[in-house]
Design a protein around this motif. Sequence first.
Motif, mmCIF file in Angstrom:
data_model
loop_
_atom_site.group_PDB
_atom_site.id
_atom_site.type_symbol
_atom_site.label_atom_id
_atom_site.label_comp_id
_atom_site.label_asym_id
_atom_site.label_seq_id
_atom_site.Cartn_x
_atom_site.Cartn_y
_atom_site.Cartn_z
ATOM 1 N N HIS A 40 -91.775 34.130 57.918
ATOM 2 C CA HIS A 40 -91.876 32.696 57.136
ATOM 3 C C HIS A 40 -91.722 31.606 58.180
ATOM 4 C CE1 HIS A 40 -91.172 29.308 54.624
ATOM 5 N NE2 HIS A 40 -91.733 29.938 53.597
ATOM 6 N N TYR A 41 -92.313 30.832 58.055
ATOM 7 C CA TYR A 41 -92.233 29.592 59.085
ATOM 8 C C TYR A 41 -90.735 28.883 59.151
ATOM 9 C CZ TYR A 41 -93.481 26.239 55.456
ATOM 10 O OH TYR A 41 -93.332 25.442 54.307
ATOM 11 N N HIS A 42 -90.107 28.908 58.318
ATOM 12 C CA HIS A 42 -88.520 28.538 58.381
ATOM 13 C C HIS A 42 -87.998 29.336 59.244
ATOM 14 C CE1 HIS A 42 -89.258 25.264 55.834
ATOM 15 N NE2 HIS A 42 -89.101 25.532 54.658
ATOM 16 N N LYS A 79 -90.956 39.507 70.745
ATOM 17 C CA LYS A 79 -91.973 40.135 70.447
ATOM 18 C C LYS A 79 -92.487 40.036 69.373
ATOM 19 C CE LYS A 79 -90.960 43.949 73.949
ATOM 20 N NZ LYS A 79 -90.784 45.303 74.312
ATOM 21 N N ASP A 80 -91.700 39.792 68.258
ATOM 22 C CA ASP A 80 -92.215 39.538 66.850
ATOM 23 C C ASP A 80 -92.913 38.130 66.721
ATOM 24 O OD1 ASP A 80 -91.239 41.718 65.954
ATOM 25 O OD2 ASP A 80 -89.335 41.068 65.141
ATOM 26 N N LEU A 81 -92.092 37.191 67.447
ATOM 27 C CA LEU A 81 -92.538 35.677 67.192
ATOM 28 C C LEU A 81 -93.902 35.504 68.229
ATOM 29 C CD1 LEU A 81 -89.372 33.416 67.419
ATOM 30 C CD2 LEU A 81 -90.596 34.618 65.551
ATOM 31 N N ILE A 82 -93.910 36.345 69.235
ATOM 32 C CA ILE A 82 -95.307 36.343 70.071
ATOM 33 C C ILE A 82 -96.374 36.482 69.254
ATOM 34 C CG2 ILE A 82 -96.224 37.347 71.914
ATOM 35 C CD1 ILE A 82 -93.428 37.183 73.374
ATOM 36 N N SER A 105 -103.535 19.280 62.097
ATOM 37 C CA SER A 105 -102.265 19.836 61.418
ATOM 38 C C SER A 105 -101.081 20.447 62.496
ATOM 39 C CB SER A 105 -102.553 20.148 60.128
ATOM 40 O OG SER A 105 -101.154 20.362 59.469
ATOM 41 N N HIS A 106 -100.151 20.998 61.987
ATOM 42 C CA HIS A 106 -99.124 21.903 62.816
ATOM 43 C C HIS A 106 -99.612 23.141 62.627
ATOM 44 C CE1 HIS A 106 -95.761 23.266 64.879
ATOM 45 N NE2 HIS A 106 -95.461 22.125 64.978
ATOM 46 N N ALA A 107 -99.606 24.002 63.477
ATOM 47 C CA ALA A 107 -100.316 25.376 63.240
ATOM 48 C C ALA A 107 -98.865 26.358 62.915
ATOM 49 C CB ALA A 107 -100.597 26.141 64.767
ATOM 50 N N LEU A 108 -97.743 25.795 62.870
ATOM 51 C CA LEU A 108 -96.788 26.387 62.340
ATOM 52 C C LEU A 108 -96.056 26.105 60.975
ATOM 53 C CD1 LEU A 108 -94.611 27.168 65.762
ATOM 54 C CD2 LEU A 108 -95.890 28.962 64.360
ATOM 55 N N TRP A 109 -96.998 25.239 60.443
ATOM 56 C CA TRP A 109 -96.638 24.980 58.957
ATOM 57 C C TRP A 109 -97.140 25.997 57.919
ATOM 58 C CZ3 TRP A 109 -97.823 19.028 58.926
ATOM 59 C CH2 TRP A 109 -96.693 18.244 59.492
ATOM 60 N N GLY A 110 -96.829 26.411 56.816
ATOM 61 C CA GLY A 110 -97.486 27.033 55.939
ATOM 62 C C GLY A 110 -98.670 26.459 55.315
ATOM 63 N N THR A 111 -99.292 27.297 54.620
ATOM 64 C CA THR A 111 -100.864 26.722 54.248
ATOM 65 C C THR A 111 -100.568 25.522 53.232
ATOM 66 O OG1 THR A 111 -101.974 28.928 54.294
ATOM 67 C CG2 THR A 111 -102.700 27.290 52.744
ATOM 68 N N GLN A 112 -99.634 25.498 52.194
ATOM 69 C CA GLN A 112 -99.394 24.402 51.352
ATOM 70 C C GLN A 112 -99.118 23.022 51.995
ATOM 71 O OE1 GLN A 112 -97.626 25.135 47.794
ATOM 72 N NE2 GLN A 112 -99.244 26.133 46.960
ATOM 73 N N SER A 158 -96.026 32.112 54.935
ATOM 74 C CA SER A 158 -95.603 31.340 53.870
ATOM 75 C C SER A 158 -94.796 32.142 52.779
ATOM 76 C CB SER A 158 -96.630 30.550 53.324
ATOM 77 O OG SER A 158 -97.090 29.782 54.122
ATOM 78 N N ALA A 159 -94.849 33.499 53.153
ATOM 79 C CA ALA A 159 -94.683 34.707 51.921
ATOM 80 C C ALA A 159 -93.054 34.650 51.663
ATOM 81 C CB ALA A 159 -94.946 35.987 52.431
ATOM 82 N N LEU A 160 -92.707 34.618 50.459
ATOM 83 C CA LEU A 160 -91.474 34.855 49.725
ATOM 84 C C LEU A 160 -91.060 36.363 49.622
ATOM 85 C CD1 LEU A 160 -92.606 31.921 49.261
ATOM 86 C CD2 LEU A 160 -90.541 31.743 47.915
ATOM 87 N N LYS A 161 -89.798 36.794 49.455
ATOM 88 C CA LYS A 161 -89.500 38.154 49.134
ATOM 89 C C LYS A 161 -89.344 38.055 47.443
ATOM 90 C CE LYS A 161 -86.632 39.898 52.772
ATOM 91 N NZ LYS A 161 -85.411 40.283 53.264
ATOM 92 N N CYS A 162 -89.806 39.323 46.973
ATOM 93 C CA CYS A 162 -89.467 39.178 45.343
ATOM 94 C C CYS A 162 -87.942 39.753 45.193
ATOM 95 C CB CYS A 162 -90.445 40.397 44.929
ATOM 96 S SG CYS A 162 -90.346 40.490 43.035
#
Length: 521
Positions: A385-387, A419-422, A267-274, A304-308
């Motif tokens: 988040h991956y998006h 640096k964050d993306l690395i 599968s694609h490593a940069l997709w979220g778990t679901q 995959s996390a969302l903000k509350c």
Amino acid sequence: MRFIEDKNVSFEHARTSEELGRYLVAARDLAPGDLVLTERPLVFGPKGMQNLDAMPCVGCYKQVSTDVGERCSRCGWPVCSGNCAGLTDPRHHGVECHILSSRPECILDNMGDYYRHDALLPLRCLLLQTVDQEKWKKLSNMQSHMECRMPGSEAYDEANEFIVEYLMDFINKADKDIRNKYLPRVSPELIHEMCGIIDTNALEIRVPEGTELLALYTNTCIMEHSCIPNTKHTFTLSAKDKNDMYRITVKVVVPVEKGNHITTMYSHALWGTQARRQHLKDTKYFACRCPRCSDPTELGTYLSALKCLGEGNQVCDGIHLPEEPLDDETDWKCNKCSMKVNNSQVNMIISQMGEEVENVQMMGGSVTSLENLLCRLSTFLHPNHYHLYSIKHSLIQLYGRQPNYMSEEILDKKIKMCKDLIIITKTLDPGNARLSLYNAVLQHELHSALLLKAKKTKSNGSPKTLEEIKPLIMESKLALENALNSLKDDIEEKSGKQLFKVIVNSKKDFEKYCKEKKIRI
């Protein structure tokens, strides 16, 4: 490297479990770079046509024009030349042509439907019955998951419409003697089984000619999936011995202890778990339970996390994570307050956002449009988040390269973003098994931004001192080395080769700059 045909190198014979099916384990402690296996394909063929203006030659897979290209003299399928060696090679077009010749007419309208290249691999699988009976025996032992592809299922109906009925039309029209000679056993059910074997086991190969192929391998197909794989595979795309074309080589990329499972990723490593788990269920018919899928934070990346957004008038700075990541219907719970969101709402929101990201990038993705989308989606999504990763990966390739985005402030923004993306990339793929090109781009863009920052004058117009420049240059050099190292196994593949060439040119420019400035590093 010494090639070993059909012999294992560092794994025990396949084991079997009810949950995993067949899988491989390490026969000894394995270190990065160790060879796991290498083998030639049982059979290969082109994927479905991606470009309506060009088609792959059925003999060598070079792209040929659909309106003026040559045709095979026997069956009429598009070819690069009537002298193409693959037209008589039984591994390519040599045998299938006898069946395809049952419909020799050439057309120029609706060529994608008339010449269905995605039907060639199932046909070549069937032809192994007479071309190579040993290979046919090995192919027949592969999983097809026909129990999941019953009539009425999406996979069955799609295969039936586009592959099975299409091939049966050729086979029924073929001369009886030809059919008996090359396809002693054939039926719609058997073609469906071939489609199932291909969908379950085939690996994708991108050849320099621009075509995508699918290939089946005896031992490689046994490897277990993991969303944090410990191996990487590459393909031989140029070889002195034509039989070694498309040979697969599987190497270890992170340490594997004796007895541990040897894994790859489907599968694609940069997709979220679901998204990953759904893709694997739809295409490979299993539910992944690997350590990454089992972790709500995805190894601490929060991909995959969302903000509350809080509840009522109560503002919350928490994040939503799936309560049970292996449950497809799980609620998403805030880690700071009692707020919950049901899974269907999350899927709807993420799907809509994904369409927005895809639309912006398909339209060319200007800095302004990407920044606006990043700002808007950042209200709802965790920064990792991956998006948002996808948007940022596009932005860093524009910052520092367009006239209006060259300021030191922009460069600092780009450096932080790189640096964050690395960090995310290396956490998800520490051995460059799946994200080597992504990592190489990030490291190269980091190098570029650091070097540009070193070259910029200070706010008062004076040049930076050697003491101010040297830390930037040292970090820039390291990023450049990391970029080149990330691509060490991808140079034979087209996109890897192109990127490697760009980075090598950057290295030459960098060394020239250091020489001019008399900077020793």
